[in-house]
Design an enzyme around this catalytic site. Structure first.
Site, PDB file in Angstrom:
ATOM      1  N   LYS A   1       4.007   9.029   8.894  1.00  0.00           N
ATOM      2  CA  LYS A   1       3.660   8.449  10.202  1.00  0.00           C
ATOM      3  C   LYS A   1       4.563   8.937  11.355  1.00  0.00           C
ATOM      4  O   LYS A   1       4.355  10.039  11.833  1.00  0.00           O
ATOM      5  CB  LYS A   1       3.562   6.931  10.092  1.00  0.00           C
ATOM      6  CG  LYS A   1       2.399   6.576   9.149  1.00  0.00           C
ATOM      7  CD  LYS A   1       1.907   5.160   9.158  1.00  0.00           C
ATOM      8  CE  LYS A   1       0.602   5.084   8.364  1.00  0.00           C
ATOM      9  NZ  LYS A   1       0.638   4.281   7.166  1.00  0.00           N
TER      10      LYS A   1
ATOM     11  N   TYR B   1       0.853  -1.188   0.000  1.00  0.00           N
ATOM     12  CA  TYR B   1       0.000   0.000   0.000  1.00  0.00           C
ATOM     13  C   TYR B   1       0.886   1.234   0.000  1.00  0.00           C
ATOM     14  O   TYR B   1       1.842   1.319   0.779  1.00  0.00           O
ATOM     15  CB  TYR B   1      -0.890   0.001   1.249  1.00  0.00           C
ATOM     16  CG  TYR B   1      -1.797   1.203   1.375  1.00  0.00           C
ATOM     17  CD1 TYR B   1      -2.848   1.408   0.478  1.00  0.00           C
ATOM     18  CD2 TYR B   1      -1.607   2.142   2.397  1.00  0.00           C
ATOM     19  CE1 TYR B   1      -3.687   2.504   0.601  1.00  0.00           C
ATOM     20  CE2 TYR B   1      -2.456   3.242   2.522  1.00  0.00           C
ATOM     21  CZ  TYR B   1      -3.489   3.419   1.630  1.00  0.00           C
ATOM     22  OH  TYR B   1      -4.314   4.511   1.750  1.00  0.00           O
TER      23      TYR B   1
ATOM     24  N   ASP C   1       9.126   2.785   0.022  1.00  0.00           N
ATOM     25  CA  ASP C   1       8.082   3.422   0.814  1.00  0.00           C
ATOM     26  C   ASP C   1       8.282   2.997   2.267  1.00  0.00           C
ATOM     27  O   ASP C   1       7.926   1.885   2.651  1.00  0.00           O
ATOM     28  CB  ASP C   1       6.699   3.004   0.295  1.00  0.00           C
ATOM     29  CG  ASP C   1       5.573   3.665   1.080  1.00  0.00           C
ATOM     30  OD1 ASP C   1       5.852   4.231   2.160  1.00  0.00           O
ATOM     31  OD2 ASP C   1       4.424   3.621   0.613  1.00  0.00           O
TER      32      ASP C   1
HETATM   33  C1  LIG Z   1       0.083   4.824   5.754  1.00  0.00           C
HETATM   34  C2  LIG Z   1       0.870   4.545   4.551  1.00  0.00           C
HETATM   35  C3  LIG Z   1       0.862   5.396   3.433  1.00  0.00           C
HETATM   36  C4  LIG Z   1      -0.075   6.552   3.314  1.00  0.00           C
HETATM   37  O1  LIG Z   1       0.151   7.543   4.256  1.00  0.00           O
HETATM   38  P1  LIG Z   1      -1.062   8.538   4.627  1.00  0.00           P
HETATM   39  O2  LIG Z   1      -0.424   9.544   5.525  1.00  0.00           O
HETATM   40  O3  LIG Z   1      -2.102   7.687   5.277  1.00  0.00           O
HETATM   41  O4  LIG Z   1      -1.551   9.121   3.352  1.00  0.00           O
HETATM   42  C5  LIG Z   1       1.729   5.130   2.390  1.00  0.00           C
HETATM   43  N1  LIG Z   1       2.558   4.075   2.436  1.00  0.00           N
HETATM   44  C6  LIG Z   1       2.579   3.226   3.479  1.00  0.00           C
HETATM   45  C7  LIG Z   1       3.556   2.087   3.476  1.00  0.00           C
HETATM   46  C8  LIG Z   1       1.718   3.409   4.562  1.00  0.00           C
HETATM   47  O5  LIG Z   1       1.719   2.536   5.555  1.00  0.00           O
END
Ligand SMILES: *Cc1c(COP(=O)(O)O)cnc(C)c1O
Length: 436
Positions: A275, A152, A247
């Protein structure tokens, strides 16, 4: 032993709040996984949280392992973060003009992540991932991207193809409303399958702008890369002039201060953070090699912007959080708590027939309801018994443990969790598993 957490009352107030919320908010929530739909119940409405504990509007208390989906590595309402944030807030919440604090945070990131020479802040991980891809396309002059099934990267159109997290929870491999032409430019490959990856790259060699990956996927539940997998991604992308994007929105500052790239010793071309970076406030960031980052406006031709990007409150919370993480032996403590949880759970699982496994990296873990020995990819994750998971989740909640409400999510241990909390959690696991 008196439990820290107590379920005194019913969930009546939460149920009432949810009913009202549904009248004005689609599904009653502002992010789908919060609805508890995947675990056959309705969400708790939260009144407050402190340290490792979260309290609902009915007066129930729980040991929290969601921790706002990762950001609260120091625990909820950390006094040091709170104090700095209040001080900054008094000077104005937002200016839409540069502040020195943004440079301070950028510099901290560059010091901790040697692969990041320049970095831009956004308000969410979604924006950061979307912008990194635009940048990779501009840099290479190519249009296609490759992602891994079950990973994701936020909810930008081109990344909502075989996405994990909420999209996995609800079995929507690609959302309605995403144009076929957009989805066509996103190639997906199973995680941990280097042969399929090599095939895809040789087929699309001249067309691939980037490969984007969660180095330790946590949005189909926690999945560990096979030895050598990430190294091969680095070699093959480099050889073919493809931008490699890690990511690390979850893994950054989580599995180690310098994220998965520190653990595995790999330098991606671009990195996405979020995060923990905002210490509980909305933030995202993308950064990497100078020659790529310099393509961004106003220096270069790639447009990217944000009214609240680099927001002083979020930036301050991030700086304070990271400085605390740098000073203290927090990662040793998190590792230890994770080890204790893992060995305790192994003991419990050893007494049962097969069907449940733990996958974990440091303070990041998922309990999978699977007959297999290991979950290596999205297909394995989807084969898990989500009904058994739902039963287990509800059993844990009844016993005062707030786990992530989906089989396809990670749980997070914070610096405020104690050994006693872990013991209590294990006890609840034992009882809940006896019924699941
Ligand atoms: C949470 C998350 C996102 C998206 O971040 P948001 O601040 O919710 O838009 C992207 N990549 C990963 C791996 C995530 O866990």
């Amino acid at each position: 032993m008196k439990p820290v957490c107590s379920i005194k009352k019913s969930f009546k107030r939460s149920a009432g709040s949810f009913k009202l919320a549904k009248r004005f908010i689609p599904g009653g929530v502002n992010s789908p996984v919060r609805s508890f739909k995947a675990v056959g119940t309705t969400p708790l409405f939260i009144s407050r949280a402190k340290g490792a504990y979260i309290h609902d509007v009915d007066g129930n208390s729980f040991i929290d392992y969601v921790m706002s989906w990762g950001p609260m590595i120091l625990g909820h309402a950390d006094e040091r973060v709170e104090k700095s944030v209040v001080r900054i807030l008094r000077q104005g919440a937002s200016f839409g003009a540069p502040t020195g604090k943004e440079t301070e945070l950028a510099r901290l990131i560059a010091d901790i992540y040697p692969s990041i020479k320049k970095v831009r802040l956004t308000s969410s991980g979604t924006e950061a991932a979307m912008s990194a891809i635009r940048l990779a396309r501009a840099y290479t002059g190519r249009e296609k991207i490759l992602k891994f099934e079950g990973c994701y990267h936020g909810h930008a159109d081109s990344l909502l193809v075989k996405a994990g997290s909420g999209a996995a929870t609800f079995g929507v491999p690609s959302s309605l409303g995403v144009n076929k032409t957009t989805a066509r430019d996103t190639i997906t490959v199973p995680f941990n399958d280097i042969e399929r990856f090599e095939d895809a790259v040789s087929e699309e060699r001249g067309n691939l702008a980037c490969v984007i990956v969660e180095p330790i996927p946590a949005n189909m539940g926690v999945v560990l890369p096979k030895p050598g997998f990430l190294e091969r991604l680095r070699q093959i992308t480099k050889k073919n002039g493809i931008v490699l994007i890690f990511d690390e929105v979850i893994t950054g500052f989580r599995v180690a201060l310098g994220g998965a790239q520190e653990l595995y010793g790999i330098h991606p071309d671009l990195t996405i953070l979020g995060k923990i970076l905002g210490g509980g406030f909305p933030i995202g960031a993308f950064g990497g090699r100078t020659e790529i980052m310099e393509l961004l406006a106003p220096d270069g031709p790639v447009y990217q912007a944000g009214t609240l990007s680099g927001n002083p409150v979020a930036v301050e919370a991030g700086i304070v959080t990271i400085r605390i993480l740098m000073r203290n032996k927090i990662y040793d403590k998190l590792q230890h708590l994770g080890d204790v949880f893992e060995s305790g759970l192994e003991r419990i699982l050893g007494r049962r027939p097969r069907g449940v496994i733990l996958q974990r990296c440091a303070s990041l873990f998922t309990i999978f309801f699977t007959k297999d020995k290991e979950v290596l990819n999205y297909k394995d994750a989807l084969a898990c018994d989500t009904d058994a998971f739902a039963l287990f989740f509800r059993g844990m909640l009844k016993r005062g443990i707030y786990f992530a409400p989906s089989q396809f999510e990670a749980n997070f241990i914070s610096a405020k969790h104690s050994l006693k909390d872990i013991e209590e959690t294990l006890e609840a696991c034992e009882r809940s598993l006896a019924r699941a």
